[in-house]
Design a protein around this motif. Structure first.
Motif, PDB file in Angstrom:
ATOM      1  N   GLU A  36       0.841  -1.186   0.000  1.00 18.52           N
ATOM      2  CA  GLU A  36       0.000   0.000   0.000  1.00 18.52           C
ATOM      3  C   GLU A  36       0.880   1.242   0.000  1.00 18.52           C
ATOM      4  N   PRO A  37       0.556   2.234  -0.834  1.00 20.64           N
ATOM      5  CA  PRO A  37       1.380   3.440  -0.855  1.00 20.64           C
ATOM      6  C   PRO A  37       1.580   4.062   0.518  1.00 20.64           C
ATOM      7  N   LEU A  46       6.303   8.769  -3.875  1.00 24.36           N
ATOM      8  CA  LEU A  46       6.389   9.640  -5.044  1.00 24.36           C
ATOM      9  C   LEU A  46       6.722   8.846  -6.301  1.00 24.36           C
ATOM     10  N   GLN A  47       7.588   7.855  -6.156  1.00 29.14           N
ATOM     11  CA  GLN A  47       7.908   7.013  -7.306  1.00 29.14           C
ATOM     12  C   GLN A  47       6.703   6.200  -7.750  1.00 29.14           C
ATOM     13  N   TYR A  48       5.915   5.739  -6.793  1.00 29.22           N
ATOM     14  CA  TYR A  48       4.705   4.968  -7.093  1.00 29.22           C
ATOM     15  C   TYR A  48       3.677   5.837  -7.819  1.00 29.22           C
ATOM     16  N   GLN A  49       3.510   7.063  -7.360  1.00 20.38           N
ATOM     17  CA  GLN A  49       2.488   7.937  -7.940  1.00 20.38           C
ATOM     18  C   GLN A  49       2.925   8.571  -9.259  1.00 20.38           C
ATOM     19  N   PHE A  50       4.230   8.800  -9.398  1.00 22.47           N
ATOM     20  CA  PHE A  50       4.721   9.496 -10.584  1.00 22.47           C
ATOM     21  C   PHE A  50       5.906   8.720 -11.177  1.00 22.47           C
ATOM     22  N   PRO A  51       5.617   7.607 -11.824  1.00 25.92           N
ATOM     23  CA  PRO A  51       6.698   6.790 -12.395  1.00 25.92           C
ATOM     24  C   PRO A  51       7.415   7.535 -13.518  1.00 25.92           C
ATOM     25  N   TYR A  52       8.666   7.204 -13.695  1.00 28.69           N
ATOM     26  CA  TYR A  52       9.520   7.858 -14.688  1.00 28.69           C
ATOM     27  C   TYR A  52       9.664   6.971 -15.914  1.00 28.69           C
ATOM     28  N   ASP A  53       9.351   7.518 -17.078  1.00 31.22           N
ATOM     29  CA  ASP A  53       9.483   6.797 -18.347  1.00 31.22           C
ATOM     30  C   ASP A  53      10.457   7.568 -19.223  1.00 31.22           C
ATOM     31  N   SER A 113      -2.922  11.824  -3.086  1.00 34.96           N
ATOM     32  CA  SER A 113      -2.496  10.559  -2.473  1.00 34.96           C
ATOM     33  C   SER A 113      -1.218  10.707  -1.655  1.00 34.96           C
ATOM     34  N   VAL A 114      -0.626  11.904  -1.666  1.00 36.76           N
ATOM     35  CA  VAL A 114       0.579  12.163  -0.856  1.00 36.76           C
ATOM     36  C   VAL A 114       0.311  13.445  -0.052  1.00 36.76           C
ATOM     37  N   PRO A 115      -0.573  13.372   0.932  1.00 36.17           N
ATOM     38  CA  PRO A 115      -1.052  14.593   1.606  1.00 36.17           C
ATOM     39  C   PRO A 115       0.033  15.382   2.317  1.00 36.17           C
ATOM     40  N   VAL A 208      15.625  13.169 -10.070  1.00 37.91           N
ATOM     41  CA  VAL A 208      16.133  14.394  -9.451  1.00 37.91           C
ATOM     42  C   VAL A 208      14.985  15.186  -8.843  1.00 37.91           C
ATOM     43  N   LEU A 209      13.887  15.288  -9.563  1.00 39.00           N
ATOM     44  CA  LEU A 209      12.720  16.004  -9.047  1.00 39.00           C
ATOM     45  C   LEU A 209      12.143  15.294  -7.830  1.00 39.00           C
ATOM     46  N   ARG A 210      12.079  13.983  -7.908  1.00 34.46           N
ATOM     47  CA  ARG A 210      11.560  13.208  -6.776  1.00 34.46           C
ATOM     48  C   ARG A 210      12.395  13.460  -5.521  1.00 34.46           C
TER      49      ARG A 210
END
Length: 340
Positions: A36-37, A46-53, A113-115, A208-210
């Motif tokens: 669970e996140p 953050l990686q779970y919510q905003f994956p990098y492609d 989802s990341v309050p 880097v942003l994460r």
């Protein structure tokens, strides 16, 4: 008498209950339930919510933030030409000037989802801190270009990267802000090589942003819990807290992370970027020379706005600050203590 099976009117033979034991055979690997996140640390969430492609295209977004939108009469005539230049040079891009009020609503939506991210942003006591934090947050979640309201596009972003470099191998484009080749550089800047954060291009989810978002969030909540998240009590300067110092540190940390790069020999330091006059690619990061985002500053090797490597003109208004706190390269001798 209970039979152990549901009652019904079907005439088909009933299935044995309990089902017979299956014959022994090869065992299938156990499935691991997705964590669970909420059970992850901040960077993992953050990686779970905003994956990098890496291979995805750079999103066609241009993000700016200001107190008013261009539709408002209060927008400011001194910014209109610069703001319009981004649309003119990027037809087909979505260009958004996000107001301070709209930024809160947008971030509540993107980071629902990341309050703790939203809590941290709202808690910041100064507009300059929120302006810094917003650029990292919007690029992490949506990608594209962030650029300050006092910047003007000289050429399109399609010309920022050398044509021989595939876009599918690049996830972050940054420029040199400062390259002070002088013994007293610490009196003027926070880092020997300092990356600018008034203009950044990124694909969403970039590590880097994460990292910079997580670092700033942790510092905000730490200071909030200690009761020192106030303009006159913070234990970090603005430059170190949300500005080019923490941004520069996050980039160097990434370039030297063996989880992302095969490290050969010594670490990558400021020396790798000192005095550069053309774009340099390191992994999935393209670093542009000081002329690209700081043409015409008249120092540190920066060339004129007409140079082929000049991409963005920055007016150094620092317009979220009081007039006497704004930094102009030609007036650095009057602002030595600011270190910006």
């Amino acid at each position: 008498m209970p039979t152990g099976r549901p009652s019904g009117t079907s005439q088909q033979p009933s299935r044995p209950y309990p089902p017979p034991r299956q014959p022994n055979g090869p065992k299938m690997p156990n499935q691991q339930p997705m964590a669970e996140p909420s059970s992850k640390n901040l960077r993992d969430k953050l990686q779970y919510q905003f994956p990098y492609d890496l291979e995805a295209k750079f999103p066609a977004y241009i993000w700016q933030t200001w107190k008013y939108t261009p539709a408002s009469g209060d927008f400011g005539d001194n910014f209109r030409s610069a703001e319009a230049s981004w649309t003119e040079k990027h037809p087909g891009f979505v260009h958004e000037v996000v107001t301070d009020k709209a930024a809160v609503s947008l971030l509540k939506y993107l980071y629902a989802s990341v309050p703790e991210i939203v809590e941290a942003y709202i808690a910041l006591p100064l507009p300059v801190l929120k302006a810094d934090f917003f650029r990292y947050l919007i690029l992490l979640a949506r990608g594209g270009i962030y650029t300050d309201i006092d910047t003007a596009a000289i050429v399109s972003t399609t010309d920022w990267i050398p044509p021989e470099v595939p876009r599918s191998t690049i996830g972050l484009v940054v420029g040199i802000e400062a390259d002070p080749d002088r013994p007293d550089w610490k009196d003027w800047f926070s880092r020997r090589i300092q990356f600018c954060q008034w203009t950044i291009q990124a694909k969403p989810g970039h590590p880097v942003l994460r990292d910079v978002v997580a670092t700033i969030t942790e510092d905000i909540l730490r200071m909030k819990n200690k009761g020192i998240l106030k303009s006159n009590k913070m234990d970090k300067s603005i430059v170190e807290f949300t500005g080019p110092a923490v941004w520069t540190d996050a980039i160097f940390k990434y370039l030297n992370n063996p989880n992302y790069f095969k490290m050969e020999g010594k670490n990558i330091t400021w020396e790798a970027f000192a005095g550069m006059e053309s774009a340099k690619k390191v992994g999935d990061v393209v670093v542009l020379p000081i002329t690209s985002f700081s043409p015409g500053v008249g120092q540190m090797g920066a060339k004129d706005p007409g140079d082929p490597m000049a991409f963005v003109k920055h007016d150094f208004e620092g317009s979220w600050k009081a007039a006497n706190e704004r930094i102009h390269p030609e007036r650095q001798s009057d602002n030595k203590d600011k270190k910006e």
